[in-house]
Scaffold this active site. Structure first.
Site, PDB file in Angstrom:
ATOM      1  N   LYS A  70       0.854  -1.153  -0.027  1.00  0.00           N
ATOM      2  CA  LYS A  70      -0.055   0.037   0.187  1.00  0.00           C
ATOM      3  C   LYS A  70       0.895   1.133  -0.096  1.00  0.00           C
ATOM      4  CE  LYS A  70      -2.632   1.398   3.545  1.00  0.00           C
ATOM      5  NZ  LYS A  70      -3.742   1.551   4.666  1.00  0.00           N
ATOM      6  N   ARG A 113     -10.513  -1.792   7.039  1.00  0.00           N
ATOM      7  CA  ARG A 113      -9.452  -2.651   7.891  1.00  0.00           C
ATOM      8  C   ARG A 113      -9.120  -2.080   9.234  1.00  0.00           C
ATOM      9  NH1 ARG A 113      -4.541   0.611   8.783  1.00  0.00           N
ATOM     10  NH2 ARG A 113      -3.199   0.199   6.896  1.00  0.00           N
ATOM     11  N   GLN A 141     -11.944   8.286   9.379  1.00  0.00           N
ATOM     12  CA  GLN A 141     -11.830   7.153   9.729  1.00  0.00           C
ATOM     13  C   GLN A 141     -13.201   6.972  10.640  1.00  0.00           C
ATOM     14  OE1 GLN A 141     -10.522   4.200  10.324  1.00  0.00           O
ATOM     15  NE2 GLN A 141      -8.902   4.539   8.292  1.00  0.00           N
ATOM     16  N   ARG A 164     -13.206  21.103  14.843  1.00  0.00           N
ATOM     17  CA  ARG A 164     -13.602  22.294  14.393  1.00  0.00           C
ATOM     18  C   ARG A 164     -15.060  22.646  14.844  1.00  0.00           C
ATOM     19  NH1 ARG A 164     -10.559  19.783  11.045  1.00  0.00           N
ATOM     20  NH2 ARG A 164      -8.724  20.674   9.886  1.00  0.00           N
ATOM     21  N   GLY A 225      -5.362   7.077  16.179  1.00  0.00           N
ATOM     22  CA  GLY A 225      -4.674   8.471  15.678  1.00  0.00           C
ATOM     23  C   GLY A 225      -3.213   8.428  15.593  1.00  0.00           C
ATOM     24  N   ALA A 226      -2.495   7.812  16.356  1.00  0.00           N
ATOM     25  CA  ALA A 226      -0.933   8.124  16.365  1.00  0.00           C
ATOM     26  C   ALA A 226      -0.475   6.996  15.342  1.00  0.00           C
ATOM     27  CB  ALA A 226      -0.562   7.867  17.640  1.00  0.00           C
ATOM     28  N   LYS A 231       3.375  11.602  16.976  1.00  0.00           N
ATOM     29  CA  LYS A 231       1.756  11.846  17.278  1.00  0.00           C
ATOM     30  C   LYS A 231       1.504  11.321  18.635  1.00  0.00           C
ATOM     31  CE  LYS A 231       0.220  11.798  12.471  1.00  0.00           C
ATOM     32  NZ  LYS A 231      -0.718  11.191  11.539  1.00  0.00           N
ATOM     33  N   SER A 298      -3.053   0.963  18.162  1.00  0.00           N
ATOM     34  CA  SER A 298      -3.324   0.723  16.535  1.00  0.00           C
ATOM     35  C   SER A 298      -2.466   1.449  15.718  1.00  0.00           C
ATOM     36  CB  SER A 298      -4.610   0.598  16.256  1.00  0.00           C
ATOM     37  OG  SER A 298      -5.025   0.328  14.885  1.00  0.00           O
TER      38      SER A 298
END
Length: 330
Positions: A70, A113, A141, A164, A225-226, A231, A298
């Site tokens: 990918k 996934r 996501q 936002r 997110g990280a 992050k 994750s």
């Protein structure tokens, strides 16, 4: 008849596979990974200063003998240009011959996934009764994350926070048309997570958003997110006190939720309790008490892209969808 390479678009992928199937495929891929039946070199990061970054993610499955890569980008400012923050392409190959089986939209595969992996983690680690979910972040996501959790648990209410003004309210109105659950926008991260049984964080934050004192005993957190160095979404105290489960240890330490506290000396590698695949196999127990806090770190596994890509490819063959295009013949 010569073999052909399928070109599969986002709309075709959405017709070919659903979240329930994706969860089954990703669960099997986690187990194959734990059994040593996969190959997954480290992600290669290509930083583009001032714009974003690209990641090359190769992997292979032993059974079936399929491999792929990918090529995905993350450009945080894309929303201002009317483009997705994350885009990508998956190339799927027959591992035995190298023949390219398919080229497909990587954004759909990534959403599916990632949502499926989060659902597998919730099913394995969260308490059986979930009344309230806190969704921190409502970008690309978010919807698939909710699809996933609703496949494995019954949920009464989902609180949603967005960066936002008005973002969470817009997301809730849109998602409510497709999901049979109460969705409530909230104005602060604290209000989103403090009474939640499950917390899902989906932001590109580089500072902790979720504080330890807001998390009650027994909560499960999916830290999504990280996915790159620097992050961070969770207070490091959460990771120190929780049962920490990762998708892949090297990736988690390099760019997952634990990467910043690890570099700052706030956490050690020993904080990792197990991989999710080990928990699914029964080699290691995840949650052992109702009052434990559990965290799934994750980072996103390339082997999941290949496993899900192959399931989509097989579905396309069965339905003869996707207008196959011959690129070359062996």
């Amino acid at each position: 008849m010569p073999r052909v390479t399928l070109i599969l678009t986002q709309s075709e992928i959405d017709r070919l596979i659903d979240m329930k199937t994706a969860i089954r495929v990703i669960r099997e891929a986690f187990i194959a990974q734990a059994l040593g039946e996969t190959s997954m070199p480290p992600i290669v990061y290509l930083d583009i200063p001032g714009y974003g970054d690209f990641r090359a993610m190769p992997s292979a499955l032993r059974r079936p003998a399929v491999c792929g890569i990918k090529w995905v980008n993350v450009h945080p400012q894309n929303q201002r240009k009317g483009l997705p923050t994350v885009m990508g392409t998956v190339i799927l190959n027959d591992a035995a011959t190298g023949f390219p089986l398919a080229v497909m939209d990587g954004l759909s595969v990534t959403r599916l996934r990632t949502g499926a992996a989060a659902a597998v983690a919730i099913d394995a680690l969260a308490r059986s009764r979930i009344r309230r979910v806190g969704l921190v972040g409502c970008g690309a996501q978010a919807f698939s994350q909710l699809e996933g959790v609703l496949q494995v648990r019954r949920v009464d209410r989902i609180a949603v926070w967005g960066y936002r003004a008005g973002e969470a309210a817009r997301f809730c109105r849109s998602a409510a048309r497709h999901l049979d659950v109460t969705l409530s926008p909230v104005s602060t991260v604290k209000a989103c997570v403090e009474d939640a049984d499950v917390v899902m964080t989906l932001t590109p934050s580089r500072r902790p958003l979720v504080r330890r004192e807001w998390i009650r005993p027994g909560t499960h957190l999916n830290a999504i997110g990280a996915d790159a160095p620097g992050k961070q979404e969770l207070d490091p105290r959460i990771l120190r006190e929780a049962v920490l489960i990762v998708d892949e240890p090297v990736q988690a330490m390099h760019g997952g939720e634990m990467n910043v506290p690890l570099r700052k000396g706030q956490l050690t590698r020993r904080a990792i309790h197990a991989t999710l695949g080990e928990v699914l196999l029964g080699r290691v127990t995840g949650r052992t008490r109702a009052d434990q806090i559990t965290v799934f770190d994750s980072t996103g596994l390339a082997v999941h892209d290949v496993a899900l890509g192959y399931a989509i490819y097989r579905a396309a063959l069965r339905s003869r969808a996707g207008h196959p295009v011959t690129l070359f013949s062996p």
